[in-house]
Design a protein around this motif. Structure first.
Motif, short mmCIF file in Angstrom:
data_model
loop_
_atom_site.label_atom_id
_atom_site.label_comp_id
_atom_site.label_asym_id
_atom_site.label_seq_id
_atom_site.Cartn_x
_atom_site.Cartn_y
_atom_site.Cartn_z
N GLU A 109 -1.09 -2.33 -9.84
CA GLU A 109 -0.21 -2.40 -8.97
C GLU A 109 -0.49 -2.09 -7.49
O GLU A 109 -1.27 -1.58 -7.12
N ASP A 110 0.20 -3.20 -6.58
CA ASP A 110 0.18 -2.97 -5.19
C ASP A 110 0.54 -1.66 -4.54
O ASP A 110 1.28 -0.83 -5.58
N ILE A 111 0.45 -1.36 -3.49
CA ILE A 111 0.67 -0.05 -2.95
C ILE A 111 1.44 -0.41 -1.58
O ILE A 111 1.06 -1.02 -0.62
N ARG A 112 2.69 0.36 -1.36
CA ARG A 112 3.51 0.04 -0.16
C ARG A 112 3.45 1.08 0.57
O ARG A 112 3.64 2.25 0.13
N ILE A 113 3.67 1.20 1.89
CA ILE A 113 3.79 2.11 2.78
C ILE A 113 4.78 1.64 3.97
O ILE A 113 4.79 0.42 4.18
N GLY A 127 -7.37 -1.55 3.86
CA GLY A 127 -6.94 -2.63 3.14
C GLY A 127 -5.33 -3.06 3.05
O GLY A 127 -4.75 -3.71 2.38
N PHE A 128 -4.54 -2.40 3.87
CA PHE A 128 -3.26 -2.74 4.07
C PHE A 128 -2.98 -3.90 4.76
O PHE A 128 -3.54 -3.91 6.06
N GLU A 129 -1.98 -4.57 4.43
CA GLU A 129 -1.60 -5.77 5.28
C GLU A 129 -0.11 -5.71 5.52
O GLU A 129 0.82 -5.46 4.74
N ASP A 144 6.31 -2.34 7.34
CA ASP A 144 5.83 -2.22 6.04
C ASP A 144 4.65 -2.94 5.80
O ASP A 144 4.20 -3.94 6.26
N MET A 145 3.58 -2.20 5.08
CA MET A 145 2.50 -2.72 4.78
C MET A 145 2.29 -2.62 3.21
O MET A 145 2.49 -1.62 2.55
N VAL A 146 1.50 -3.51 2.56
CA VAL A 146 1.15 -3.60 1.19
C VAL A 146 -0.45 -3.53 1.12
O VAL A 146 -1.25 -4.46 1.81
N LYS A 147 -1.11 -2.71 0.25
CA LYS A 147 -2.34 -2.78 -0.13
C LYS A 147 -2.51 -3.79 -1.61
O LYS A 147 -1.97 -3.14 -2.51
N ALA A 149 -3.28 -4.93 -5.06
CA ALA A 149 -4.19 -4.37 -6.23
C ALA A 149 -5.45 -5.39 -6.31
O ALA A 149 -5.17 -6.78 -6.22
N THR A 150 -6.37 -4.90 -6.65
CA THR A 150 -7.66 -5.86 -6.81
C THR A 150 -8.16 -5.46 -8.64
O THR A 150 -7.71 -4.32 -9.05
N PRO A 151 -8.87 -6.43 -9.12
CA PRO A 151 -9.35 -5.99 -10.40
C PRO A 151 -10.25 -4.51 -10.32
O PRO A 151 -10.08 -3.69 -11.42
N ALA A 152 -10.94 -4.23 -9.37
CA ALA A 152 -11.62 -3.11 -9.23
C ALA A 152 -10.74 -1.80 -9.33
O ALA A 152 -10.96 -0.70 -9.86
N ASP A 153 -9.64 -1.99 -8.54
CA ASP A 153 -8.76 -0.99 -8.49
C ASP A 153 -8.06 -0.72 -9.88
O ASP A 153 -7.86 0.42 -10.30
N SER A 154 -7.85 -1.70 -10.56
CA SER A 154 -7.45 -1.36 -12.04
C SER A 154 -8.26 -0.77 -13.09
O SER A 154 -7.67 -0.14 -14.13
N SER A 155 -9.28 -0.72 -12.69
CA SER A 155 -10.42 -0.36 -13.70
C SER A 155 -10.75 1.35 -13.15
O SER A 155 -11.53 1.77 -13.79
N MET A 156 -10.06 1.64 -12.19
CA MET A 156 -10.41 3.09 -11.68
C MET A 156 -9.67 4.11 -12.83
O MET A 156 -8.86 3.87 -13.56
N ASP A 157 -10.40 5.07 -13.08
CA ASP A 157 -10.30 5.95 -13.98
C ASP A 157 -9.64 7.40 -13.28
O ASP A 157 -10.23 7.89 -12.37
N ALA A 158 -8.33 7.79 -13.90
CA ALA A 158 -7.86 8.72 -13.32
C ALA A 158 -8.41 10.02 -13.47
O ALA A 158 -8.25 11.37 -12.83
#
Length: 169
Positions: A109-113, A127-129, A144-147, A149-158
């Motif tokens: 998921e993208d992240i919004r701020i 990385g926020f745009e 508002d800015m959005v980062k 999601a990238t494939p690397a972000d999806s593979s991160m382990d909590a």
């Protein structure tokens, strides 16, 4: 510089921990920025709270709000560094940890701020745009800015090995 990152839900904060968080948020956002607004906005009830300690003292804070409550995406907000610690440049480590945790909790998921407009360059370095136009929120220019999601972000382990993992998250 040794920093201790701690993630907790509201129900897991002691009354003293909660008081300290409220105190620093009001000191920065209400008093220092001279902004009268409803600081207790209801989002804390289900948010993840990141406290950063330096030598046992609360030095920085941010929260992560799940998708669908503030924005469609998960969001990072209430980002602050306590005045006496600002010379240490903790903000980058704080937001980087909040990004890592958010991607681990909400993979893909993208992240919004909702960033204060003068901090666009700082958030851009993470990385926020910018999306949309600058707007006024409680007398302060925001954007508002959005980062994305990238494939690397999806593979991160909590549960990856991280010095902040004292709570086993």
């Amino acid at each position: 510089m040794a920093l201790d990152f701690q993630w907790k839900r509201l129900d897991d904060l002691s009354s003293r921990e909660l008081y300290a968080l409220i105190q620093v948020r009001e000191a920065v956002f209400v008093v220092e920025q001279q902004c009268a607004y409803q600081e207790a906005d209801g989002l804390d009830l289900t948010a993840w709270h990141l406290s950063v300690f330096k030598d046992g003292e609360l030095a920085a804070y941010a929260r992560v709000v799940e998708p669908g409550l503030k924005y469609a995406e998960p969001s990072i907000g209430r980002v602050l560094t306590v005045a006496k610690f600002r010379n240490l440049k903790i903000g980058y480590a704080l937001v980087a940890e909040a990004i890592r945790f958010t991607h681990a909790q909400y993979p893909g998921e993208d992240i919004r701020i909702g960033a204060q407009a003068h901090l666009q360059k700082f958030y851009g370095s993470l990385g926020f745009e910018p999306v949309g136009e600058i707007y006024d929120e409680d007398g302060i220019a925001h954007i508002d800015m959005v980062k994305p999601a990238t494939p690397a972000d999806s593979s991160m382990d909590a549960h990856q090995d991280h010095p902040a993992r004292r709570l086993g998250l």
